[in-house]
Design an enzyme around this catalytic site. Sequence first.
Site: not given
Ligand code: DLZ
Length: 207
Positions: A61, A131, A156, A170
């Site tokens: 994301s 995070h 969004f 969802r």
């Molecule tokens: C690293 C990470 C984590 C822990 N959780 C998610 C998540 O729940 N949903 C999501 O879409 N992406 C997650 N990411 C990845 C980060 O969005 C991103 O891709 C990395 O930090 C690299 O920039």
Amino acid sequence: MSEIKGPSPDAKVDGSSLRIAIVHARWNKVIIDALVAGALKKLKEAGVKESNIVVESVPGSFELPIACSRMITGSHIQAASNEADLLGGLNFGTPKVASRSGTPAPTIPSANQAFDAVIAIGVLIKGATMHFEYICDAVSNSLMKIQVDTGVPVIFGVLTVLNDDQALERAGLGKGDKKGHNHGEEWGLAAVEMGSHVRRWNSGKFL
Ligand code: DLZ
């Protein structure tokens, strides 16, 4: 389910002339796949042609804002290049019909027009650290900024949930009687409605 919460009945909008992009993260893929399918279903039901729907993916994301921003810009470059072709100007890659007569071949007008809306789809599930909070905040603010700065609606489609069950519900994938509802469908409809409103507003037409 509550009768109060949720969107009002669908606005009847015709998507047949719109070009829409979906960009989705690949984290939490089962849920993402259902949400993308829900958005696509409603885009097509609203009349958006399959050839006018572009689907791209990014790792997570956090990458959604740069993808939306660059895809919007890229689609404007594509549209400008098509116009130049039609005016007999430079061609940046649109295919030409083969000429059998020796006279210059006409350029095929391409359907590529700038995106009328982009749907950004991601699923952020809270973990043990901060995070989640940082990414939710950064992504939601950036997506809002992109749509206001570019004038192209960015829908969004990012679920920001506390656990797997909330995410599944969802996406219409919840367990037992908590199946829930696929929010991707609303995002598809919102893209068509906003794409068509913005086109009208841009041409100075108001209801
Ligand atoms: C690293 C990470 C984590 C822990 N959780 C998610 C998540 O729940 N949903 C999501 O879409 N992406 C997650 N990411 C990845 C980060 O969005 C991103 O891709 C990395 O930090 C690299 O920039």
